[in-house]
Each structure stands twice: as structure tokens, then as C-alpha cells.
Write an enzyme that holds these catalytic residues in place. Structure first.
Site, short mmCIF file in Angstrom:
data_model
loop_
_atom_site.label_atom_id
_atom_site.label_comp_id
_atom_site.label_asym_id
_atom_site.label_seq_id
_atom_site.Cartn_x
_atom_site.Cartn_y
_atom_site.Cartn_z
N CYS A 137 0.84 -1.20 0.00
CA CYS A 137 0.00 0.00 0.00
C CYS A 137 0.88 1.25 0.00
O CYS A 137 1.39 1.66 1.05
CB CYS A 137 -0.93 -0.01 1.22
N CYS A 140 -0.37 4.18 2.07
CA CYS A 140 -0.23 3.98 3.52
C CYS A 140 1.21 4.14 3.97
O CYS A 140 1.49 4.71 5.02
CB CYS A 140 -0.70 2.59 3.92
N ASP A 141 2.15 3.59 3.21
CA ASP A 141 3.51 3.40 3.74
C ASP A 141 4.60 4.20 3.06
O ASP A 141 5.74 4.20 3.52
CB ASP A 141 3.88 1.90 3.66
#
Ligand SMILES: Cc1cc2nc3c(=O)[nH]c(=O)nc-3n(C[C@H](O)[C@H](O)[C@H](O)COP(=O)(O)OP(=O)(O)OC[C@H]3O[C@@H](n4cnc5c(N)ncnc54)[C@H](O)[C@@H]3O)c2cc1C
Length: 314
Positions: A137, A140-141
Site C-alpha cells: 500500500c 499507507c507506507d
């Protein structure tokens, strides 16, 4: 013995499922949540810090967030069963849901929130460094790899868009794809090629992810045309080779798109079957975020409530 007919059953216990359960519980419907046996709490149970869920200025651990959502759902009367649904009969006003444990549940409304599972490379080091350099992701990261070398694996639109997005963070972004040609649309490929922070390693597959106590340090790569092996430095590896929505057990009873995602009508959460609603990643191949899944779980619960009211007024 007469079997209980539930008002609403929520299948799945990620952000979409628990949010639907909170709303249905507060509305007095005491939903049953069939949470899944292996990963109750959903995808966020497999991550560490979630920094973009509103309300947590200092981030929250994924498992903590999901445990709090579960507690909130239980507080409002949700009953939770840790089992997998293996088959459903969605015909008629009373739907039947069978679990791996052999229970058959009956319900007037169903909210499907079974999510999707990212595809894995299935190579040495992937599982070991998952969450410590290996990510599925970018949104997200990506932030965790500021000024570090990043690799994106894949050749579709997601891989292109991830590579483009990750240039905001990485010291370099290398896109590795097993062929010369891309599945991605031309516009996405052109955009990635025009970004001089992205370099391409084509006809190549990652064969091993290497690292140490600090996380990922490099990747072993094989050229599929020449067989030549190489090693490239990387601290972040973003795997973007697709997702599999968890819809197989519906066995054709709800309409799916060509990739297996549940189709919903217009801006609602209504599926092709009256009384059956869907929310979260199982129906969303674009946003795939905890907050968007939770928002859709709320909408599914409200759609289900309206449906139950219409049944009561018949
Ligand atoms: C490693 C990682 C890190 C992430 N980090 C972030 C982040 O920082 N911020 C963010 O916003 N998003 C993040 N995401 C994305 C986010 O986790 C998802 O978008 C979100 O969890 C989707 O929620 P969902 O409720 O639709 O489905 P999921 O969370 O996938 O939950 C699906 C649920 O369905 C259940 N289920 C599946 N099949 C069955 C069955 N047959 N019977 C019963 N239950 C079943 C599963 O057990 C699970 O409980 C991350 C994802 C991953 C993988």
C-alpha cells in the site's frame, strides 16, 4: 426448534464491517458479525502504525484501532462469531448463511464487507520483511521511506501510479516488471516515463528480498530474457501486482465486475440482490483505505436500515 432470524448479518470485520455493525447496533438491530476465522479485524491487523485515520494525531497501531472498533460494535449490541462464511443462499426475503463451523444463520439483510487480498510475490524474504520494508500500500507506507531507495513491482495502472506517488518520498524509484509491455494504460505509462525520478527494469523478476534487523536492504533480480542475476539496493519494496476480492463463496448470486468486485448501484451500497449490501474493499478497487471502507460501511448500514424499515411497512 425454530431458528432465530436475525435482522442483519455483517460478513467481515474490517473497518467497513465494524462500522456497519456500530450503526446497525445503535439503530437497535443487534447485528451478527461473522468476522472471519483467520484475520478478524481485517487488513489493518497486519500493519503497525496507521497515521491517516482521522482522530489519531499521533497515529494508532492497526490492531489497536480494530480492537477499539470491535469493542464499540459490541458496546452497541453486535454479536461476533469468529468463523468463515463458506456458502450463502440469498434468494427470498430470508437469506441463509453457512459457515465453515457448520452453523446456518438466517437473516433479513446482509452487509458484505469481506475485503480484498493483495497478491503476493511468494518469494523468499517477502513474508519475513512484510511491514519492515515490504508493503502492499503506497498511500499507507510511502511516507516511511523518505530519501530511501524504493522499488515498485508490477506493470499495471496501480504500479505506475504507485511509482509516480512514491517519487515524493524516495531518493529513487525503480519499477521492476517481468515483461517489456505493460498492462497499464498508455497515459499512466507515459506519465511514469516522463518522471525522471523513475527508472525501469524490464524483463526482470525479483527472486529474493534481502535485509537485516533494520529492514530490507536489497533485492536479487533475474533478467527473464538473458537469465542474468543482479542485486539492487532498496529499503522499500512496494508490491503492486493486483488484488483478489473475497467473493468466491457468493457463487454467482450477486453481480460482480470482470475482476470479481461486487457491483453496487449508483452511489449506494445496494447489490443486485434486494436486502444485500456491500461496502469497503470488496467493492472498491480505487480508494482501498480504512477511512473510505469505514465510510462505506456506514452507508451500507443506513441502506440496510431503510430496507428493513420497508420490509416492516409492507
Ligand atoms: C499492510 C497494510 C497496511 C495498510 N495501511 C493502511 C493505512 O495506514 N491507512 C489506511 O487507510 N489503509 C491502510 N491499508 C488499507 C486498509 O487496511 C483497507 O483499505 C481496509 O482494511 C479495507 O477494509 P474492509 O473492511 O473493506 O476490508 P478488510 O480490512 O480487508 O476486512 C475484510 C474482512 O472480511 C473477513 N472475511 C473475508 N472473507 C470472509 C469469509 N468468507 N467469511 C467471513 N469473513 C470473511 C476478513 O476476516 C476481514 O475481517 C493497509 C492495508 C494493508 C494490507
Amino acid at each position: 426448534m425454530k431458528q432465530t432470524v436475525h435482522d442483519a448479518i455483517v460478513i467481515g470485520s474490517g473497518p467497513a464491517g465494524y462500522t456497519a455493525a456500530i450503526y446497525l447496533g445503535r439503530a437497535g438491530y443487534a447485528p451478527l458479525v461473522i468476522a472471519g476465522a483467520l484475520t478478524p479485524g481485517g487488513q489493518l491487523m497486519n500493519t503497525t502504525e496507521v497515521e491517516n485515520f482521522p482522530g489519531f494525531p499521533k497515529a494508532v497501531l492497526g490492531p489497536d484501532l480494530m480492537n477499539q472498533m470491535r469493542e464499540q460494535a459490541e458496546h452497541f449490541g453486535a454479536q461476533i462469531e469468529y468463523d468463515d462464511v463458506v456458502s450463502v443462499d440469498l434468494s427470498g426475503d430470508i437469506k441463509r448463511i453457512t459457515t465453515d463451523g457448520g452453523e446456518e444463520y438466517q437473516t433479513r439483510a446482509v452487509v458484505i464487507t469481506t475485503g480484498s487480498q493483495y497478491r503476493k510475490l511468494e518469494i523468499p524474504g517477502e513474508r519475513e520483511f512484510s511491514g519492515r520494508g515490504v508493503s502492499y500500500c503506497a498511500t499507507c507506507d510511502g511516507f516511511f521511506f523518505k530519501n530511501k531507495p524504493i522499488v515498485v513491482v508490477g506493470g499495471g495502472d496501480s504500479a505506475m501510479s504507485d511509482a509516480d506517488f512514491l517519487t515524493r518520498f524516495g531518493s529513487s524509484v525503480t519499477l521492476i516488471h517481468r515483461r517489456q509491455g505493460f498492462r497499464a494504460s498508455k497515459i499512466m505509462v507515459d506519465r511514469a516515463k516522463a518522471n525522471d525520478k523513475i527508472s525501469f527494469l524490464l524483463d526482470s523478476v525479483v527472486t529474493r528480498i534481502n535485509g537485516d534487523g533494520s529492514g530490507v536492504t536489497s533485492l536479487d533480480v533475474r533478467n527473464t530474457a538473458t537469465g542474468q542475476q543482479s542485486n539492487i539496493p532498496a529499503n522499500g519494496v512496494f508490491v503492486a501486482i493486483g488484488f483478489t476480492p473475497q467473493t468466491a463463496f457468493f457463487n454467482g448470486q450477486v453481480d460482480l465486475d470482470q475482476d470479481g468486485y461486487i457491483l453496487v448501484k449508483g452511489g449506494s451500497t445496494k447489490t443486485s440482490v434486494p436486502g444485500v449490501f456491500a461496502a469497503g474493499d470488496v467493492t472498491d478497487k480505487i480508494y482501498r483505505q480504512a477511512i473510505s471502507a469505514a465510510g462505506m460501511g456506514c452507508r451500507a448500514a443506513l441502506d440496510a436500515q431503510e430496507y428493513l424499515t420497508s420490509l416492516d411497512n409492507r
